[in-house]
Design an enzyme around this catalytic site. Structure first.
Site, short mmCIF file in Angstrom:
data_model
loop_
_atom_site.label_atom_id
_atom_site.label_comp_id
_atom_site.label_asym_id
_atom_site.label_seq_id
_atom_site.Cartn_x
_atom_site.Cartn_y
_atom_site.Cartn_z
N ASN A 64 -16.07 3.32 6.77
CA ASN A 64 -15.40 3.33 8.07
C ASN A 64 -15.05 4.79 8.41
OD1 ASN A 64 -13.21 3.44 9.93
ND2 ASN A 64 -12.93 1.25 9.69
N HIS A 112 -11.49 7.66 10.99
CA HIS A 112 -10.55 8.78 10.85
C HIS A 112 -11.20 10.15 10.98
CE1 HIS A 112 -7.29 6.14 10.54
NE2 HIS A 112 -7.81 5.50 9.51
N ARG A 133 -6.93 16.95 18.47
CA ARG A 133 -6.98 18.23 19.16
C ARG A 133 -7.85 18.22 20.41
NH1 ARG A 133 -5.61 23.06 16.65
NH2 ARG A 133 -3.71 22.71 15.48
N HIS A 173 -14.22 1.08 14.50
CA HIS A 173 -13.37 0.16 15.26
C HIS A 173 -13.16 0.76 16.65
CE1 HIS A 173 -9.30 -2.25 15.29
NE2 HIS A 173 -10.03 -2.47 16.37
N ARG A 193 -11.18 0.57 19.42
CA ARG A 193 -9.91 -0.06 19.78
C ARG A 193 -9.72 -0.06 21.29
NH1 ARG A 193 -6.00 -0.34 15.31
NH2 ARG A 193 -4.57 -0.92 16.95
N ARG A 211 -7.91 5.05 20.52
CA ARG A 211 -7.14 6.12 19.85
C ARG A 211 -8.02 7.01 18.96
NH1 ARG A 211 -3.31 2.83 15.68
NH2 ARG A 211 -2.66 1.85 17.62
N GLU A 247 -16.03 -3.09 14.46
CA GLU A 247 -14.81 -3.89 14.40
C GLU A 247 -14.26 -3.98 15.82
OE1 GLU A 247 -12.13 -1.91 11.81
OE2 GLU A 247 -13.35 -2.24 10.04
N THR A 265 -2.53 0.76 11.84
CA THR A 265 -3.89 0.32 11.52
C THR A 265 -3.87 -1.20 11.63
OG1 THR A 265 -5.61 0.30 9.82
CG2 THR A 265 -3.34 0.35 9.02
N THR A 266 -5.03 -1.84 11.40
CA THR A 266 -5.06 -3.30 11.50
C THR A 266 -4.14 -3.89 10.44
OG1 THR A 266 -7.41 -2.94 11.98
CG2 THR A 266 -6.67 -5.22 11.77
N GLU A 291 -14.47 -11.18 6.20
CA GLU A 291 -14.02 -10.00 5.46
C GLU A 291 -12.61 -10.30 5.01
OE1 GLU A 291 -14.87 -6.09 7.03
OE2 GLU A 291 -13.07 -5.27 6.08
N HIS A 336 -9.76 -2.99 3.44
CA HIS A 336 -8.44 -2.52 3.84
C HIS A 336 -7.62 -2.03 2.65
CE1 HIS A 336 -5.10 -1.78 6.47
NE2 HIS A 336 -5.89 -2.05 7.47
N GLY A 337 -7.34 -0.75 2.68
CA GLY A 337 -6.47 -0.16 1.67
C GLY A 337 -7.15 0.12 0.34
N HIS A 385 -10.08 4.97 5.11
CA HIS A 385 -9.05 6.00 5.00
C HIS A 385 -9.12 6.78 3.70
CE1 HIS A 385 -4.91 7.53 4.40
NE2 HIS A 385 -5.05 7.86 5.66
N1 PXP Z 1 -11.91 -3.50 7.34
C1 PXP Z 1 -11.24 -3.72 8.50
C2 PXP Z 1 -11.51 -5.00 9.20
C3 PXP Z 1 -10.37 -2.76 9.03
O1 PXP Z 1 -9.72 -3.02 10.18
C4 PXP Z 1 -10.20 -1.55 8.35
C5 PXP Z 1 -9.31 -0.49 8.93
O2 PXP Z 1 -9.85 -0.05 10.13
C6 PXP Z 1 -10.91 -1.34 7.17
C7 PXP Z 1 -11.74 -2.34 6.66
C8 PXP Z 1 -10.82 -0.08 6.38
O3 PXP Z 1 -9.53 0.04 5.88
P1 PXP Z 1 -9.09 1.41 5.18
O4 PXP Z 1 -9.19 2.47 6.22
O5 PXP Z 1 -7.70 1.14 4.73
O6 PXP Z 1 -10.05 1.65 4.05
#
Ligand code: PXP
Length: 245
Positions: free
Chosen positions: A10, A13, A21, A46, A48, A52, A73, A103-104, A154, A193-194, A216
């Site tokens: 992903n 970021h 900036r 994603h 959004r 953002r 996403e 974040t989500t 997921e 996620h995470g 992230h």
């Molecule tokens: N999967 C989904 C559905 C998400 O919304 C996100 C965050 O955008 C991620 C995975 C990735 O999460 P992380 O950035 O914490 O690795």
């Protein structure tokens, strides 16, 4: 033998840094290509509603330039759905979205929203897009996903990744049981996620996973190691996956 566990990177970021900036760098396409060259199996972004980080232009440029799979996403919004149908990503992962969240934060309440999601799932599926639902590892949510006819889920790993001790043990068990259940329902099981290089070892105990979507922590680690090495390192650590056994 179980299939190799795939990595979707992903890159939201990278865009966060650019938007901070209002510059033209760091480039999204450049980032995606570095991830692909390092061995990523797909690129996840994603789009959004508040734009953002990732912008409309980014997703169309990615569609034109990447060679692996594009996973979009998105929230269940008519505006984003219209974009997705024009974009035709390989996969769409439907997520909940709230303007004030960092974040989500939670999974999509497929069990509660089922009826409202049918239209989007049907339109996306008819366009040849593999639809996934980002859900908490709960029995009812998985049953609702299967009923809705989305082929993939997921599993939201955030509660596990953000916890420790007995809570983490409980959350890992929840994920393990949910993956087993989803597999029995015939759903493709992804997770995200995470996830970071430290908690990955325990994530790899979850059975039946096909793809991990990680953002992230890979982008954060790239500050010190470079993006290519950050992706390669994650892939090396994922290589030992043996279906959770
Ligand atoms: N999967 C989904 C559905 C998400 O919304 C996100 C965050 O955008 C991620 C995975 C990735 O999460 P992380 O950035 O914490 O690795």
């Amino acid at each position: 033998m179980s299939q190799r566990l795939k990595l979707g990177v992903n890159i939201d970021h990278v865009a966060t840094l650019r938007q901070a900036r209002g510059t033209s760098y760091p480039g999204i396409i450049e980032a995606a290509l570095v991830c692909e060259q390092a061995g990523a199996d797909g690129i996840t972004v994603h789009l959004r509603e508040d734009r953002r980080h990732i912008q409309d232009k980014d997703v169309f440029e990615l569609r034109d330039h990447i060679e692996t799979r594009l996973n979009l996403e998105m929230a269940n919004s008519p505006e984003i759905l219209e974009i997705a149908l024009r974009l035709k990503p390989d996969e769409v992962c439907m997520v909940p979205e709230r303007r004030l969240e960092l974040t989500t934060e939670g999974g999509l309440d497929v069990a509660g929203l089922g009826e409202q999601l049918i239209g989007a799932v049907e339109k996306l599926s008819s366009a040849g897009i593999a639809v996934s639902m980002f859900v908490a590892p709960d029995h009812d949510q998985l049953e609702a996903c299967a009923k809705l006819g989305a082929p993939c889920v997921e599993l939201h790993t955030g509660s596990f990744c953000d916890s420790s001790g007995e809570t983490a043990d409980r959350e890992l068990l929840r994920l393990t049981e949910a993956a087993q259940h989803a597999h029995e329902l015939g759903l493709v099981v992804n997770a995200g996620h995470g996830i970071n290089i430290d908690n990955l070892r325990n994530i790899l105990r979850i059975p039946h996973m096909c793809t991990l979507n990680i953002g992230h922590s890979i982008i954060a680690r790239a500050v010190f190691k470079g993006l290519g090495e950050s992706v390669r390192e994650m892939i090396r650590e994922m290589a030992g996956y043996s279906g959770g056994k």
